[in-house]
Design an enzyme around this catalytic site. Structure first.
Site, PDB file in Angstrom:
ATOM      1  N   CYS A  63      -5.195  59.174 -37.041  1.00  0.00           N
ATOM      2  CA  CYS A  63      -3.823  59.506 -36.671  1.00  0.00           C
ATOM      3  C   CYS A  63      -3.372  60.822 -37.285  1.00  0.00           C
ATOM      4  O   CYS A  63      -2.628  61.582 -36.666  1.00  0.00           O
ATOM      5  CB  CYS A  63      -2.879  58.372 -37.074  1.00  0.00           C
ATOM      6  SG  CYS A  63      -2.990  57.904 -38.816  1.00  0.00           S
ATOM      7  N   GLU A  82       0.282  51.607 -47.143  1.00  0.00           N
ATOM      8  CA  GLU A  82       0.725  52.978 -46.830  1.00  0.00           C
ATOM      9  C   GLU A  82       2.247  53.073 -46.882  1.00  0.00           C
ATOM     10  O   GLU A  82       2.882  53.627 -45.998  1.00  0.00           O
ATOM     11  CB  GLU A  82       0.218  53.382 -45.441  1.00  0.00           C
ATOM     12  CG  GLU A  82      -1.287  53.258 -45.286  1.00  0.00           C
ATOM     13  CD  GLU A  82      -1.782  53.583 -43.902  1.00  0.00           C
ATOM     14  OE1 GLU A  82      -2.864  54.161 -43.755  1.00  0.00           O
ATOM     15  OE2 GLU A  82      -1.056  53.248 -42.929  1.00  0.00           O
TER      16      GLU A  82
END
Length: 677
Positions: free
Chosen positions: A422, A331
Site C-alpha cells: 500500500c 499500525e
C-alpha cells in the site's frame, strides 16, 4: 488532452469553484490552486516528480503485473482460476498507480503511458459484474471467495473484506484519470460501482447499516459528487461517516481496540470522538472525510469533532519528524505521549493521510498551523518512505536504528516491494500532486503555502495575475515572488510565515526549540522593508499590485535544537536537530561507524554547508561532539571528541545498512552494558 474545465485540487482531492456545479451550495471557502496550473521549476520537488514518472510508476505497474494483481482482474472477468495475490485489497495497488500515472500525464503528456492506462482500464471494466460490483477476491470464484471476504457480499466489510476500501481507491483513480484526460472510461466504471454502493448502504430499513472497516470510500464518493453534482454520493459519504459508533456487536466495556471498535474508529459516534485512536491510516482518511463532509454540508458538530482530534494528534501523538502511528501492533496510535523511538512504526501511508487531512483543515479554517504540520510531514516523515532511486521503499519509518548484540531495532534497509504494498503505490499518487499544495485562493486573497520555485496564474476580479516564485528551498530561506498582474489590481497576498521561522517547532508544546531565534522574518516589497501584519500565521500584504512587483522574504535558516515535552519519556534529556523545515539524523557511515554513541552537549555549536555530491545534494550539519567509545581490549569505555555530521532525515538509508539516530543525549546519564560473544 481534452480541457473540459479547470479542476482545482486539494493535493489528491479535486475541489471545484462553485459555478462549475451549481447544485453545490456549500464548500471550502478557500480553494487550492490546481496542480496543473502550478509549473514547478525547482531543484527539490521537480526531480522527484520526474523520478516518479520515469522510475516509480513504471516499476509499480511492472510489480502489479508480476505479482498477479493484474491477472486477478483478468480471472475475475471469466470467473475462473484462483485469486493469485495475497490480500483482497491488492486491487487498490493498480488503482493507486493509475491515479498517480493520471496526475503525471497531466503534467507530462505521455501517449505510451496513456495507451497503457486505457488497456488496464479495459481489463478492469471486464472484471466488473453487471450490477457494478467490482472485487476480484470474490468475482474470480464466487462460490469460494477469498477467506477474508465472507460468504456473501459486504457481510465482512467491517473487519476484513475491504470491499469499500477497494471501491474508494477506484473512485479516486477514476476522478484523477477523468480530470487529467477528459476520458470517461474509468469514471463510468467507478460511477456504476458507486451507484451500487449507494443503493446497498444507507439509513433506510432495507439498506445495510455498516461503517466501512477501512476508510477511504468517503473521500472517493466526495470526489464523484464534485464531478457529477449527484447528491447521493455526498449523502452516502456523510452516512458512512455518521454510521460509525452505532454497531452494538462491539464490546464497549473492553479495552481491546479490536473488540470495542476503536481500531476502526467505530467505538463511538464521530461527533463525540476527541482523540485519535486505532489504525493510523484509517483514522487519517476518516478525519479527511469528516473535514470534507463538514465543509460541504455545514455540519458544525463534525467540524468541532475533527478540530478536537487534530489537537490531540498535534499535542500528544506525533513524532518530531511528522510521523504518526507509533504502535506496530495494529499500525495504530498509542496512548497520549506514547512515542517510543526504538519501536516506532510510522507507516508511510499514515504520513500521506496526515498530509491529506492537514490540507483540508487549512481549507476549512485558513490557519497556517495546518500547513506547518503538512510541511513537517511532507519534507520528513513522508518522503523518507521512498528511496532516492525511486524504486525502494520503507513501509515503516524508524526513529532510530542501533546495532547491538541484542539484535538492534527496526528495519534499516529499503525494499523494492512488500507483500502488502500500500505504501509504495500511495507514494506513486502523492508525489505528482505536490504542485497542488503550493497556493490557495479565497476571492481576492492569495495564500502562498509552500515555498517551491514555480510559475502560476490567478484570476482576481477578472484580471490575470502571474506569480513566479524563485528560491532554493528547503536549503535556503531567501524567497522571491515576482508578482506580475496584466493590469493594476488590488488584492491581498498572504505569505505563510512558518512556525519554525517564528520559534515554534510544532503548533503545540509537544516539541519546542531549546533557544530563541536570533533573527526575525523580514519582508521587502520592491527592495524596501515593510511592516506587515500577521493573521493566522500569514504575513498580509494588502496593496495595489503593478507589473513587475517583487516581494522578498528572508526566513532565518539556523540550526535549531529541539526538545520534547517531558511527558515523552523516551526523549527526556535528549535533543533533535532541525534546520528550516527539515529534521536531521546521524548515520553511522558519516560518524566513525556508529551513531548511537554520540552526545550533543547543550553548548555545541553547529555549521551547515551544502554538499552537491552527497545524496543528490543536501545541506549537512557539522559539529565537534563527544562520542562514547570502547577501549581496545573491551575492558572499559571513554569519551573522545570527534567530528559529527547530520543529514536530512528523509535521505537516510540510501547508502549502506547501519545505525541511525534522531535524538541525542546532552550528557551521559547511564550506560547499558552488553556482553560480547
Amino acid at each position: 488532452m481534452k480541457n473540459i474545465f479547470l479542476p482545482v485540487f486539494i493535493g489528491l482531492i479535486s475541489l471545484f469553484i462553485s459555478d462549475i456545479i451549481p447544485a453545490q451550495k456549500r464548500d471550502y471557502s478557500i480553494k487550492s490552486v490546481s496542480f496543473t496550473n502550478v509549473k514547478l521549476t525547482d531543484k527539490f520537488w521537480l526531480p522527484r516528480i520526474e523520478t516518479n514518472r520515469l522510475v516509480t510508476i513504471p516499476a509499480s505497474f511492472e510489480r502489479c503485473d508480476k505479482t498477479g494483481r493484474v491477472k486477478n482482474f483478468v480471472l475475475a472477468a471469466t470467473h475462473t482460476g484462483k485469486f493469485c495475490s495475497i490480500y483482497p485489497f491488492d486491487d487498490t495497488d493498480i488503482y493507486k498507480t493509475i491515479e498517480g500515472a493520471s496526475y503525471s500525464i497531466s503534467l507530462f503528456p505521455d501517449p505510451k503511458m496513456s495507451a497503457y492506462l486505457d488497456s488496464l482500464i479495459a481489463i478492469i471494466g471486464k472484471a466488473q459484474e453487471p450490477d457494478g460490483y467490482l472485487y476480484t477476491a470474490r468475482s474470480i470464484d464466487p462460490a469460494h471467495p477469498f477467506s477474508w471476504a465472507g460468504s456473501e457480499r459486504w457481510i465482512n466489510e467491517r473487519q476484513l473484506s475491504h470491499e469499500l476500501y477497494n471501491a474508494g481507491h477506484l473512485y479516486e483513480a477514476a476522478a484523477a484519470h477523468y480530470l487529467a484526460t477528459g476520458e470517461k472510461n474509468l469514471l463510468n466504471i467507478a460511477l456504476k460501482n458507486a451507484d451500487l454502493v449507494c443503493s446497498v448502504f444507507g439509513p433506510a430499513a432495507n439498506q445495510r447499516h455498516t461503517a466501512p472497516g477501512h476508510e477511504v470510500v468517503e473521500m472517493g464518493l466526495v470526489k464523484l459528487y464534485r464531478i457529477t453534482g449527484e447528491k447521493k454520493y455526498l449523502n452516502t459519504a456523510k452516512y458512512f461517516v455518521e454510521e460509525r459508533g452505532h454497531d452494538v456487536s462491539y464490546d464497549s466495556t473492553s479495552k481491546d481496540e479490536w473488540k470495542n471498535g476503536a481500531y476502526w474508529q467505530d467505538n463511538i459516534p464521530v461527533v463525540d470522538q476527541t482523540e485519535a485512536e486505532g489504525h493510523a491510516v484509517r483514522a487519517g482518511y476518516l478525519y479527511s472525510a469528516m473535514a470534507d463532509v463538514a465543509a460541504l454540508t455545514g455540519d458544525t458538530l463534525l467540524e468541532n469533532a475533527v478540530d478536537k482530534i487534530w489537537n490531540n494528534v498535534v499535542n500528544k501523538k506525533m513524532y518530531v519528524q511528522g510521523g504518526v502511528g507509533a504502535i506496530g501492533d495494529g499500525e495504530r496510535f498509542g496512548d497520549n505521549y506514547e512515542l517510543p523511538n526504538a519501536t516506532a512504526y510510522n507507516e508511510t501511508c499514515a504520513a500521506i493521510a496526515q498530509v491529506l487531512w492537514n490540507e483540508r483543515m487549512f481549507l476549512l479554517h485558513g490557519d497556517s498551523k495546518y500547513i506547518d504540520v503538512l510541511e513537517k510531514t511532507l519534507y520528513n516523515g513522508l518522503i523518507s518512505g521512498i528511496g532516492l532511486d525511486g524504486k525502494s521503499f520503507f513501509y515503516t519509518n524508524a526513529m532510530q536504528v542501533k546495532n547491538s548484540f541484542s539484535g538492534g531495532d527496526l528495519e534499516a534497509t529499503r525494499s523494492g516491494w512488500f507483500p502488502c504494498s500500500c505504501c509504495p503505490t500511495n507514494l506513486v499518487r502523492l508525489i505528482p500532486s505536490i504542485p497542488g499544495y503550493v497556493y490557495a485562493q479565497q476571492d481576492d486573497k492569495i495564500f502562498a503555502n509552500l515555498f517551491i520555485s514555480s510559475n502560476t496564474s490567478f484570476n482576481i476580479s477578472g484580471k490575470q495575475v502571474d506569480i513566479v516564485q524563485q528560491n532554493n528551498y528547503p536549503w535556503d530561506g531567501d524567497l522571491l515572488f515576482n508578482v506580475n498582474p496584466k493590469s493594476t489590481v488590488n488584492f491581498s497576498f498572504l505569505i505563510r510565515i512558518p512556525g519554525w521561522a517564528k520559534g515554534a517547532a510544532m503548533p503545540s508544546d509537544l516539541y519546542s526549540f531549546q533557544q530563541k531565534l536570533n533573527k526575525k522574518v523580514t519582508i521587502k516589497v520592491n527592495g524596501k522593508a515593510v511592516d506587515y501584519k500577521t493573521e493566522n500565521g500569514y504575513a498580509i500584504l494588502n496593496r495595489t499590485w503593478h507589473k513587475n512587483d517583487k516581494v522578498e522574504v528572508e526566513l532565518p535558516m539556523e540550526v535549531r535544537k529541539v526538545v520534547a515535552n517531558n511527558n515523552v519519556k523516551d526523549d527526556m534529556g535528549k535533543i533533535a536537530l532541525q534546520r528550516g523545515p527539515l529534521v536531521y539524523c546521524a548515520e553511522w557511515i558519516d560518524n566513525n561507524g556508529k551513531a548511537s554513541n554520540l552526545i550533543i552537549p547543550s553548548n555545541t555549536s553547529f555549521t551547515s554547508d551544502f554538499n552537491p555530491n552527497k545524496l543528490n545534494g543536501i545541506e549537512e550539519i557539522k559539529a565537534q561532539v563527544p562520542a562514547v567509545v570502547i577501549g581496545n581490549n573491551g575492558d572499559g569505555i571513554k569519551t573522545v571528541q570527534q567530528s559529527f555530521t547530520a543529514i536530512p532525515y528523509y535521505a537516510w538509508a540510501n547508502r549502506v545498512k547501519g545505525e541511525m539516530m534522531i535524538w541525542f543525549p546532552e550528557k551521559i546519564q547511564d550506560v547499558d552494558l552488553i556482553a560480547g560473544k
